[in-house]
Design an enzyme around this catalytic site. Structure first.
Site, short mmCIF file in Angstrom:
data_model
loop_
_atom_site.label_atom_id
_atom_site.label_comp_id
_atom_site.label_asym_id
_atom_site.label_seq_id
_atom_site.Cartn_x
_atom_site.Cartn_y
_atom_site.Cartn_z
N TYR A 1 -2.67 -0.94 10.30
CA TYR A 1 -2.60 -1.31 8.73
C TYR A 1 -1.25 -0.72 8.35
CZ TYR A 1 -4.21 -1.21 3.89
OH TYR A 1 -4.17 -1.38 2.50
N SER B 1 0.97 -1.40 0.14
CA SER B 1 0.06 -0.07 0.02
C SER B 1 0.97 1.29 -0.01
CB SER B 1 -0.87 0.06 1.33
OG SER B 1 -1.36 1.27 1.63
C1 BGC Z 1 -6.32 1.37 1.72
C2 BGC Z 1 -7.31 2.21 1.30
C3 BGC Z 1 -6.84 3.68 1.23
C4 BGC Z 1 -5.58 3.96 0.40
C5 BGC Z 1 -4.95 5.30 0.33
C6 BGC Z 1 -5.10 1.56 0.90
O1 BGC Z 1 -3.89 0.83 1.12
O2 BGC Z 1 -6.53 0.17 1.92
O3 BGC Z 1 -8.42 1.89 2.39
O4 BGC Z 1 -7.91 4.28 0.43
O5 BGC Z 1 -4.50 3.06 0.89
O6 BGC Z 1 -5.25 5.89 1.29
#
Ligand code: BGC
Length: 266
Positions: free
Chosen positions: A165, A152
């Site tokens: 996360y 991400s």
């Molecule tokens: C997340 C999303 C988010 C995006 C940008 C991703 O890794 O799972 O929820 O919109 O990052 O912030």
């Protein structure tokens, strides 16, 4: 050179929806036999497997919780039983359980780290063991196996209210790089993809209505991403066109990681 994954077998974790489902479809369209892993609900993954089989591809759905060692071992054993080989792993399963740190329970911390980080380790380990036994399959691919870790932009961008996360994705970055350093000599290629805001169930609230307008302020390229934006890159990183790409992360985010808030500021 044409993109072809003919004769190759790909396993995609978290393939029942979103980026995982898109990646599985794209890999199948490029010729790979695909294992669609799901966790809780067989329905959507089985339906997608049926669609792929009906249109001349090869696919099966297998349930497994990637955070559980015994599930992962069974998932990879069933993959070999079904298709005989494994050439591509897309370690994609991921989840959010959002809360400010002061309110975040240990259970929600552990679950997100368990799926997003430990799950990717367990799947990568199982894939590496198979790749090592198989070696290079002559005429099939120049590499002895490929792993694509789904990360991400939050492996780089801190994210208040999402500490579990963001920490998991920061971990995925080092997991990917360290594994790549460890096994590249065995001709195993490991890379990562860092998606930005891609329209899926995980971020529905942020990508619809007024929230979408706010979100677009963070995306210089001016649109929210589609699953295909990521799926195309998965195919690229899985095929020999990217044979010299090793241990790197492709940011696919419309420029989100360029810190656009700093335009004319700071
Ligand atoms: C997340 C999303 C988010 C995006 C940008 C991703 O890794 O799972 O929820 O919109 O990052 O912030």
């Amino acid at each position: 050179m044409q993109i072809s994954l003919d004769q190759q077998v790909a396993l995609v974790t978290g393939a029942s929806s979103g980026i995982g489902a898109g990646a599985a479809k794209a890999l199948a369209a490029a010729g790979a036999a695909v294992v669609l892993n799901y966790n809780a609900q067989p329905g959507p993954a089985e339906e997608l497997a049926k669609q792929i089989n009906d249109s001349g591809g090869r696919a099966i759905a297998i349930g497994a919780d990637v955070s559980k060692e015994e599930d992962v071992e069974r998932l990879f054993a069933q993959t070999l039983d079904a298709f005989g080989f494994l050439d591509i792993l897309v370690a994609n399963s991921g989840m959010q359980k959002d809360a400010n740190a002061v309110d975040l329970s240990l259970a929600d911390w552990n679950q997100v780290i368990g799926v997003n980080l430990t799950g990717q380790f367990l799947c990568a380990r199982a894939a590496l063991r198979i790749f090592n036994k198989q070696g290079i399959r002559q005429g099939v691919s120049r590499a002895a196996g490929k792993i694509i870790h789904m990360s991400s932009v939050h492996q780089r961008i801190p994210w208040a209210g999402h500490v579990n996360y963001a920490a998991s994705k920061g971990g995925v970055d080092m997991l990917m790089q360290t594994l790549a350093q460890e096994v590249s000599q065995q001709k195993i290629r490991i890379n990562g993809i860092a998606p930005g805001a891609i329209r899926t169930a995980i971020n529905r609230a942020a990508t619809e209505g007024d929230a979408a307008q706010e979100l677009l302020k963070l995306i210089p390229y001016g649109r929210i991403g589609d699953v295909e934006d990521i799926a195309n890159a998965v195919v690229f990183l899985a095929c020999d066109l990217s044979d010299y790409i090793v241990g790197t992360t492709l940011f696919i985010d419309g420029g989100m990681s360029l810190y656009p808030e700093f335009r004319g500021n700071g």
